[in-house]
Motif scaffolding. Structure first.
Motif, short mmCIF file in Angstrom:
data_model
loop_
_atom_site.label_atom_id
_atom_site.label_comp_id
_atom_site.label_asym_id
_atom_site.label_seq_id
_atom_site.Cartn_x
_atom_site.Cartn_y
_atom_site.Cartn_z
N LYS A 11 -5.29 -21.70 -5.45
CA LYS A 11 -6.01 -22.83 -6.04
C LYS A 11 -6.16 -22.56 -7.53
O LYS A 11 -6.60 -21.48 -7.92
CB LYS A 11 -7.39 -22.99 -5.41
CG LYS A 11 -7.37 -23.37 -3.97
CD LYS A 11 -8.79 -23.44 -3.43
CE LYS A 11 -8.78 -23.76 -1.96
NZ LYS A 11 -10.13 -23.68 -1.39
N HIS A 12 -5.78 -23.53 -8.33
CA HIS A 12 -5.92 -23.38 -9.78
C HIS A 12 -7.09 -24.23 -10.25
O HIS A 12 -7.18 -25.42 -9.92
CB HIS A 12 -4.64 -23.80 -10.49
CG HIS A 12 -3.58 -22.76 -10.43
ND1 HIS A 12 -2.78 -22.60 -9.33
CD2 HIS A 12 -3.22 -21.81 -11.31
CE1 HIS A 12 -1.95 -21.60 -9.55
NE2 HIS A 12 -2.20 -21.10 -10.73
N ILE A 13 -7.97 -23.60 -11.00
CA ILE A 13 -9.09 -24.31 -11.59
C ILE A 13 -8.93 -24.23 -13.10
O ILE A 13 -8.88 -23.13 -13.67
CB ILE A 13 -10.43 -23.70 -11.14
CG1 ILE A 13 -10.56 -23.84 -9.62
CG2 ILE A 13 -11.59 -24.37 -11.87
CD1 ILE A 13 -11.78 -23.19 -9.02
N LEU A 14 -8.80 -25.39 -13.73
CA LEU A 14 -8.69 -25.43 -15.19
C LEU A 14 -10.06 -25.25 -15.79
O LEU A 14 -11.04 -25.86 -15.35
CB LEU A 14 -8.10 -26.77 -15.63
CG LEU A 14 -6.66 -27.04 -15.22
CD1 LEU A 14 -6.24 -28.43 -15.69
CD2 LEU A 14 -5.73 -25.98 -15.77
N VAL A 15 -10.14 -24.44 -16.81
CA VAL A 15 -11.39 -24.17 -17.52
C VAL A 15 -11.20 -24.64 -18.96
O VAL A 15 -10.27 -24.20 -19.64
CB VAL A 15 -11.76 -22.68 -17.46
CG1 VAL A 15 -13.07 -22.42 -18.19
CG2 VAL A 15 -11.83 -22.20 -16.01
N ILE A 16 -12.08 -25.54 -19.40
CA ILE A 16 -11.95 -26.14 -20.72
C ILE A 16 -13.24 -25.92 -21.51
O ILE A 16 -14.32 -26.31 -21.07
CB ILE A 16 -11.69 -27.66 -20.61
CG1 ILE A 16 -10.46 -27.94 -19.75
CG2 ILE A 16 -11.56 -28.30 -21.99
CD1 ILE A 16 -10.30 -29.38 -19.33
N SER A 17 -13.11 -25.32 -22.68
CA SER A 17 -14.25 -25.15 -23.58
C SER A 17 -14.26 -26.30 -24.57
O SER A 17 -13.22 -26.64 -25.14
CB SER A 17 -14.17 -23.83 -24.34
OG SER A 17 -15.18 -23.78 -25.34
N GLY A 18 -15.43 -26.87 -24.80
CA GLY A 18 -15.57 -27.96 -25.75
C GLY A 18 -15.76 -27.51 -27.18
O GLY A 18 -15.97 -28.33 -28.06
#
Length: 184
Positions: A11-18
């Motif tokens: 399972k791939h979980i994208l992590v995005i910093s603002g």
């Protein structure tokens, strides 16, 4: 891993910093999440706030800019998305707004539909990013995504991350719980 190559058995979980800042507290927390070891899950950090061009409806065609096409494909292929956000002038940073604008189009056929989305906020002040987190938590279900986890706000974050990047347990514990919930 090359953009657009997320399909496999994990399972791939994208992590995005603002945040764009090099010494960003938000990005430090995103990196901490990416360092978690959850069986069958891989956290993949993406810098969409820096790489995706400003939303322009004239460019939003069947052939959008390659950065947008790659982002949309990665979101659509992901199991979930985790967004970390600071608060700027009592709102979300422009970069996160831009990512949401591109990801939420075309209407009713976009990459966020059906995605599981978690959100956390942090700031050196007392709000912990509350205004930005509230906004993202309000719009997530409206975009057809499933909001996962509680409202996570980390105030005085500058006091909770050591110079070597070690994150205090009072922050890492709730982030880890959210990561496990996103991985379900």
């Amino acid at each position: 891993m090359a953009p657009g190559k997320l399909i496999n058995r994990r399972k791939h979980i994208l992590v995005i910093s603002g945040s764009l800042r090099k010494a960003s507290f938000t990005t430090a927390l995103c990196r901490a999440v990416c360092g978690l070891q959850i069986e069958g899950t891989k956290f993949v950090m993406r810098d969409y706030v820096r790489t995706v061009p400003m939303y322009d409806g004239d460019l939003d065609t069947d052939s959008p800019p390659i950065e947008v096409a790659d982002m949309r494909r990665e979101i659509a292929e992901s199991h979930a998305v985790l967004i970390g956000t600071p608060v700027y002038n009592y709102n979300i940073p422009g970069g996160i707004k831009n990512v949401v604008d591109w990801a939420s189009r075309p209407f009713a056929k976009h990459s966020l539909i059906g995605r599981r989305v978690g959100v956390f906020g942090c700031s050196p002040g007392d709000s912990g990013g509350k205004q930005a987190v509230e906004y993202l938590r309000q719009i997530t279900p409206l975009l057809g995504a499933t909001l996962v986890g509680p409202e996570l706000l980390f105030s005085k974050i500058n006091m909770l991350i050591a110079a070597d990047g070690t994150v205090d347990a009072s922050v890492l514990g709730p982030l880890t719980a959210l990561a496990y919930e996103l991985a379900e």
